[in-house]
Design a protein around this motif. Structure first.
Motif, PDB file in Angstrom:
ATOM      1  N   THR A 198      -4.414   3.616   5.628  1.00 21.15           N
ATOM      2  CA  THR A 198      -3.797   4.184   4.773  1.00 21.15           C
ATOM      3  C   THR A 198      -4.126   5.173   3.788  1.00 21.15           C
ATOM      4  O   THR A 198      -3.172   5.665   2.986  1.00 21.15           O
ATOM      5  CB  THR A 198      -3.999   2.946   3.638  1.00 21.15           C
ATOM      6  OG1 THR A 198      -5.440   2.748   3.641  1.00 21.15           O
ATOM      7  CG2 THR A 198      -3.432   1.602   3.787  1.00 21.15           C
ATOM      8  N   SER A 224     -11.071   3.208   2.852  1.00 23.59           N
ATOM      9  CA  SER A 224     -11.654   2.192   3.832  1.00 23.59           C
ATOM     10  C   SER A 224     -10.867   2.841   5.478  1.00 23.59           C
ATOM     11  O   SER A 224     -11.615   3.283   6.100  1.00 23.59           O
ATOM     12  CB  SER A 224     -11.230   1.250   4.076  1.00 23.59           C
ATOM     13  OG  SER A 224     -11.310   0.566   2.812  1.00 23.59           O
ATOM     14  N   ASP A 268       0.601  -1.354   0.263  1.00 24.77           N
ATOM     15  CA  ASP A 268       0.196  -0.147   0.186  1.00 24.77           C
ATOM     16  C   ASP A 268       0.924   1.003   0.012  1.00 24.77           C
ATOM     17  O   ASP A 268       2.187   1.246   1.028  1.00 24.77           O
ATOM     18  CB  ASP A 268      -0.931  -0.264   1.010  1.00 24.77           C
ATOM     19  CG  ASP A 268      -2.058   0.934   1.147  1.00 24.77           C
ATOM     20  OD1 ASP A 268      -3.125   0.575   0.534  1.00 24.77           O
ATOM     21  OD2 ASP A 268      -1.744   2.354   0.451  1.00 24.77           O
TER      22      ASP A 268
HETATM   23  P1  FAD Z   1      -9.543   1.996   0.144  1.00 22.21           P
HETATM   24  O1  FAD Z   1     -10.326   1.648   1.412  1.00 22.21           O
HETATM   25  O2  FAD Z   1      -9.082   3.513  -0.820  1.00 22.21           O
HETATM   26  O3  FAD Z   1      -8.141   0.729  -0.299  1.00 22.21           O
HETATM   27  C1  FAD Z   1      -7.628   1.456  -1.371  1.00 22.21           C
HETATM   28  C2  FAD Z   1      -5.613   0.788  -1.145  1.00 22.21           C
HETATM   29  O4  FAD Z   1      -4.969   1.025  -2.463  1.00 22.21           O
HETATM   30  C3  FAD Z   1      -5.725   2.573  -0.661  1.00 22.21           C
HETATM   31  O5  FAD Z   1      -5.522   2.484   0.530  1.00 22.21           O
HETATM   32  C4  FAD Z   1      -4.284   3.356  -1.425  1.00 22.21           C
HETATM   33  O6  FAD Z   1      -3.778   3.573  -0.700  1.00 22.21           O
HETATM   34  C5  FAD Z   1      -3.499   1.816  -1.834  1.00 22.21           C
HETATM   35  N1  FAD Z   1      -3.575   2.853  -3.190  1.00 22.21           N
HETATM   36  C6  FAD Z   1      -3.884   3.237  -3.908  1.00 22.21           C
HETATM   37  N2  FAD Z   1      -2.443   3.336  -5.036  1.00 22.21           N
HETATM   38  C7  FAD Z   1      -1.576   2.559  -5.138  1.00 22.21           C
HETATM   39  C8  FAD Z   1      -0.028   2.226  -5.110  1.00 22.21           C
HETATM   40  N3  FAD Z   1       0.020   2.894  -7.014  1.00 22.21           N
HETATM   41  N4  FAD Z   1       0.340   1.064  -5.179  1.00 22.21           N
HETATM   42  C9  FAD Z   1       0.167   0.888  -3.705  1.00 22.21           C
HETATM   43  N5  FAD Z   1      -1.208   1.240  -2.802  1.00 22.21           N
HETATM   44  C10 FAD Z   1      -1.627   2.282  -4.047  1.00 22.21           C
HETATM   45  N6  FAD Z   1     -19.213   2.296   2.298  1.00 22.21           N
HETATM   46  C11 FAD Z   1     -19.956   1.628   2.828  1.00 22.21           C
HETATM   47  O7  FAD Z   1     -20.572   0.162   2.365  1.00 22.21           O
HETATM   48  N7  FAD Z   1     -21.060   2.177   3.246  1.00 22.21           N
HETATM   49  C12 FAD Z   1     -21.031   3.079   4.316  1.00 22.21           C
HETATM   50  O8  FAD Z   1     -21.993   3.318   5.215  1.00 22.21           O
HETATM   51  C13 FAD Z   1     -19.884   4.178   3.196  1.00 22.21           C
HETATM   52  N8  FAD Z   1     -19.767   5.101   3.364  1.00 22.21           N
HETATM   53  C14 FAD Z   1     -18.681   6.280   3.231  1.00 22.21           C
HETATM   54  C15 FAD Z   1     -18.950   6.970   3.599  1.00 22.21           C
HETATM   55  C16 FAD Z   1     -17.715   8.389   2.774  1.00 22.21           C
HETATM   56  C17 FAD Z   1     -17.677  10.068   2.926  1.00 22.21           C
HETATM   57  C18 FAD Z   1     -16.661   7.824   1.507  1.00 22.21           C
HETATM   58  C19 FAD Z   1     -15.926   8.162   1.376  1.00 22.21           C
HETATM   59  C20 FAD Z   1     -17.126   6.387   1.500  1.00 22.21           C
HETATM   60  C21 FAD Z   1     -18.154   5.808   1.704  1.00 22.21           C
HETATM   61  N9  FAD Z   1     -18.274   4.595   2.027  1.00 22.21           N
HETATM   62  C22 FAD Z   1     -19.522   3.232   2.522  1.00 22.21           C
HETATM   63  C23 FAD Z   1     -17.758   3.765   0.560  1.00 22.21           C
HETATM   64  C24 FAD Z   1     -16.242   2.526   0.969  1.00 22.21           C
HETATM   65  O9  FAD Z   1     -15.473   3.353   1.874  1.00 22.21           O
HETATM   66  C25 FAD Z   1     -15.418   2.910  -0.250  1.00 22.21           C
HETATM   67  O10 FAD Z   1     -15.953   1.386  -1.242  1.00 22.21           O
HETATM   68  C26 FAD Z   1     -14.038   1.390   0.311  1.00 22.21           C
HETATM   69  O11 FAD Z   1     -13.443   1.498   1.926  1.00 22.21           O
HETATM   70  C27 FAD Z   1     -13.566   1.000  -0.350  1.00 22.21           C
HETATM   71  O12 FAD Z   1     -12.651  -0.019   0.126  1.00 22.21           O
HETATM   72  P2  FAD Z   1     -11.283  -0.084  -0.788  1.00 22.21           P
HETATM   73  O13 FAD Z   1     -10.645  -0.836   0.151  1.00 22.21           O
HETATM   74  O14 FAD Z   1     -11.899  -0.425  -2.860  1.00 22.21           O
HETATM   75  O15 FAD Z   1     -10.164   1.219  -1.138  1.00 22.21           O
END
Ligand code: FAD
Length: 820
Positions: free
Chosen positions: A39, A43, A32
């Motif tokens: 991170t 999330s 990450d």
């Molecule tokens: P992330 O948590 O963004 O993880 C992706 C990771 O990839 C990050 O840690 C980043 O650093 C890493 N990364 C990116 N590029 C690189 C790279 N080149 N090299 C290495 N690492 C990299 N969802 C719900 O289900 N219920 C809710 O109530 C809800 N409410 C929300 C409210 C808000 C205000 C927001 C913003 C979102 C909400 N969501 C909700 C949506 C939810 O938060 C996201 O859909 C979910 O957290 C996405 O998880 P993820 O692991 O895909 O992404």
């Protein structure tokens, strides 16, 4: 197991590491760009509301697994990973109340327990709510709050104990490949070798995709979330130290005002979708947030939130004792159709994506990805989630931007299943488009294509009076985006001849000296037949599920024309051909949809219309069923294929796109005296449902075996193909039944729950009102034991209707019409 690198340690990447290591793929490295465990991705600050009810069965099942898993995690941790406070959605309008009934139907169909409650019960469940402001609600006791960071923590520890490594502050800046295989990722420390790379980069997914020439169709979008100061009635009610999931009040959605709420100890968190879409300029975000711990939190814009606060104090009056303490515009992903983007890169072996996934679906997505990666096929239907589900035009950045902004705007809107988008229309049109417009066609989109649903010019058809009378009992919701002209066009086809523009149905050409040996193992029937033969066959996955149904015409010794179900089939066949060529085979897959046009001409008068115009004789004895011939009609070169999706004698006529208008005009003028009528998708659907014909993706998917779907006839006994062994070992768990409504006034929209005599629950797939039987005919999944004559109950909005199980084919079961 192989060496796996996962990009991203958010809830998705971490859940995937846990699922993979739990299934024995233990050589997993999670990288990450941000620090661990928070991170800075979405999330890290997600409020974590989990609502499991969804129109999509797959998204609902992802959520149900997520709830089950996260609830289980709580036992292994000192923090509460999931707090099952229940979910409440309230209605302030009659339209929303109707929609909540529809949602209750989905919940029942997908196995989520939910019930409609009145206003008083809403206020009992959520005491801050003023019951005078709501009409009622939908209560789902198993919904609740996930503490995403706690879930990340516990799953990471478990994955690490099983062998996984998590590395923070390490940005992946390139993907390393050899030929069409991935071999590693590159970071500032050097190259991490890998056999499998999975991008779980959340809203950064577009940039990772660009490293491997893959368009990831998502947009990073801002979304407002605030926390209030202490709300008087909540003072001292919950110990805020128990973590992010501290709450006793159910999560609450007030979708008529684009609002949702959760409790944070003695405060309330408010999420708002009512503001304009806020797409994030990613280049700027990279520049501005390079040194920031939370690149996914943009500054709060209070003016955008003002209407939300006014409305919130109206429905939750005690909020007036508080104010907004803290707010931010958080970033997460939106996609053109609101679904996640999952699956393998069609052009690069070993590269996968799992992006645009909510916390709600995260663990379920991870489990399905693990099945898909390890076993070769997913455990749930991923057709609505697969990154390859979009056409090339649909992944163009302008389209993704416009459609994702619309998905944001409509996230809480009531969407009628037949409602059409108002933006991004006319992207791809048939060569007959202007002719259709001249007949006042009402268009519907399929991917980027426009198709006529019906023609307003047909209001003068003699069949219209009967059609209007037959549809007179329809309820207001069910008649929307529909017209009795659909029934008149269907009836006119059975009475005379219907002309259907089938151009938008995707087709491709498979050619080369190895075309036969390429196709044979992926089709349930042997394609090695005489030139001029057409077969209807299935493609199965390794577990024996139906991946698609196709018509395969041998047009030359080394060339086949194949009618497919959409971009997924195209991507799959292209990927298979790529691998075959790598192994030395001579085979090409080429899409020919846009350069050709297809006209369906069907009905008892079809022969009288076409035969006199055709060079080759087209009578039933001249061109047999499932045969194809090249001929000339109206001086145009035509490939006539004797197949029918409506159950009438006739052909699909394929021509070069440039010749389509000539052919269509000739048939229109010659057909005038024979009662020829242009008919749209609505009529086509009605006619095919009368015949028991299936539509892949709606009626059956990879979750169903040919036998369950009533398609065993399309599987050859003496032919070997992928999925054959698994298919014969699969128990029949359910069957697709044909149901006919007892009451002529009953209408359905699809996805309604069906209760059998023994109490088992299934669901409706397709349904249409038949102008011949004067009743709604529906297909529904139900217990295999259901027999013709059994009565079942179907919940439709707030009513329950009785249907009788009927033979598969309602109209002309002997196929006399088809034979001509
Ligand atoms: P992330 O948590 O963004 O993880 C992706 C990771 O990839 C990050 O840690 C980043 O650093 C890493 N990364 C990116 N590029 C690189 C790279 N080149 N090299 C290495 N690492 C990299 N969802 C719900 O289900 N219920 C809710 O109530 C809800 N409410 C929300 C409210 C808000 C205000 C927001 C913003 C979102 C909400 N969501 C909700 C949506 C939810 O938060 C996201 O859909 C979910 O957290 C996405 O998880 P993820 O692991 O895909 O992404």
């Amino acid at each position: 197991g192989p060496r796996v690198v996962i990009i991203g340690a958010g809830i998705v990447g971490t859940s995937l590491a846990d699922e993979l290591t739990g299934r024995g793929w233990t050589d997993v490295t999670v990288l990450d760009r941000g620090p661990l465990p928070a991170t800075g991705g979405s999330s890290s600050h997600a409020p974590g509301l989990v609502f499991a009810t969804n129109p999509s069965e797959t998204l609902s099942r992802f959520a149900q697994y997520t709830v089950d898993k996260f609830r289980g995690l709580a036992e292994t941790s000192d923090r509460l990973c999931f707090n099952p406070v229940g979910g409440l959605e309230v209605a302030t309008t009659e339209a929303r109340m109707t929609d909540l009934h529809r949602k209750a139907g989905w919940a029942r169909a997908w196995g989520v327990s939910a019930r409609i409650v009145d206003a008083a019960e809403c206020a009992r469940l959520h005491p801050l709510l003023d019951p005078a402001t709501v009409l009622g609600g939908l209560h789902t006791p198993t919904d609740g709050l996930a503490d995403a960071l706690a879930c990340v923590d516990v799953q990471r520890q478990r994955a690490e104990a099983a062998g996984a490594r998590f590395v923070g502050d390490t940005r992946v800046r390139a993907i390393v490949t050899t030929g069409d295989r991935v071999t590693g990722v590159e970071t500032a420390d050097g190259i991490h070798p890998a056999d499998v790379v999975v991008s779980c980069a959340g809203f950064w997914g577009v940039e990772i995709g660009a490293m491997v020439d893959l368009r990831v169709p998502l947009v990073a979008m801002g979304h407002q979330y605030v926390e209030t100061t202490t709300v008087d009635p909540l003072r001292g009610s919950v110990d805020p130290r128990v973590g992010k999931a501290a709450a006793t009040l159910p999560i609450l959605r007030h979708q008529d005002a684009d609002l949702y709420y959760r409790q944070h100890g003695d405060r309330i968190g408010i999420g708002y979708y009512g503001h304009h879409a806020m797409p994030v300029d990613m280049d700027r975000l990279y520049r501005d947030t390079r040194e920031q711990p939370m690149p996914s939190m943009l500054p709060f814009t209070p003016a955008d939130f003002a209407p939300a606060w006014t409305e919130s104090t109206r429905v939750l009056p005690s909020l007036a004792s508080a104010s907004v303490a803290d707010g931010f515009n958080g970033i997460f992903s939106f996609t053109p159709d609101g679904g996640p983007v999952l699956g393998p890169h069609p052009g690069l072996d070993g590269f996968w994506v799992a992006e645009a996934v909510w916390v709600t679906q995260s663990a379920g997505v991870a489990r399905t990805m693990a099945h898909w990666m390890i076993d070769g096929s997913p455990d749930l239907c991923v057709a609505g989630c697969d990154i390859a589900r979009f056409s090339a035009r649909e992944t163009a950045p302008d389209h993704v931007a416009a459609m994702s902004a619309r998905a944001f705007d409509e996230v809480y809107d009531i969407i009628h299943p037949r409602e059409q988008r108002s933006i991004q229309r006319d992207l791809t049109v048939s060569p007959l488009h202007e002719r259709h417009r001249a007949r006042a066609a009402v268009f519907v989109t399929s991917h980027d294509w426009e198709r006529p649903a019906w023609f307003e010019a047909n209001t003068a058809l003699p069949q219209i009076d009967t059609a209007s009378a037959a549809s007179a009992h329809r309820d207001d919701f069910s008649t929307r985006h529909w017209s009795p002209i659909v029934l008149a066009e269907a009836a006119a086809t059975r009475a005379g001849v219907g002309l259907f523009d089938m151009t938008s149905l995707m087709r491709l050409q498979v050619s080369g000296t190895d075309a036969v040996s390429f196709l044979a193992p992926i089709l349930t029937r042997d394609p090695d037949r005489a030139v001029g033969t057409v077969i209807y066959a299935l493609m199965l996955d390794p577990s024996g599920g139906v991946l698609s149904d196709v018509t395969v015409a041998r047009t030359a010794a080394e060339s086949f024309q194949i009618g497919i179900n959409g971009p997924l089939d195209l991507a799959r066949l292209r990927a298979l051909a790529r691998v075959a060529r790598r192994d030395g085979a001579d085979v090409e897959v080429r899409e020919i949809t846009a350069e050709t046009a297809c006209l369906g001409v069907w009905g008892p008068a079809a022969l009288a219309l076409v035969d006199p115009l055709s060079e080759a004789a087209l009578g039933p004895d001249d061109l047999g069923f499932y045969r194809t011939v090249r001929t000339r009609i109206a001086d145009v070169s035509v490939l006539a294929m004797r197949v029918s999706y409506v159950g009438e004698f006739g052909w699909e006529l394929y021509v070069a796109a440039d010749d389509a208008v000539t052919l269509a005009d000739e048939l229109t003028s010659a057909g005038a005296s024979l009662g020829a009528v242009w008919a749209g998708r609505g009529a086509l659907d009605t006619l095919r449902i009368e015949k028991g014909y299936r539509s892949w993706g709606t009626d059956m998917t990879a979750m169903h075996s040919p036998d369950e779907a009533g398609l065993a006839f399309a599987v050859a006994k003496n032919h070997d193909f992928v999925g054959r062994a698994a298919m014969s070992q699969r128990p029949v768990r359910r069957r697709l039944h044909t149901l006919v409504a007892d009451d002529p006034g009953t209408l359905l929209l699809g996805r309604e729950p069906v209760t059998g005599p023994d109490g088992t629950v299934g669901h409706v797939t397709s349904a249409a009102f038949s102008p011949i039987v004067h009743r709604t005919i529906a297909y529904a999944w139900g217990a295999p034991e259901l027999r013709v004559g059994d009565q079942v109950h179907v919940d439709h909005l707030a009513t329950t209707a009785t249907f009788t199980v009927s033979p598969t084919t309602t109209v002309d079961p002997e196929n006399a019409r088809l034979k001509g």
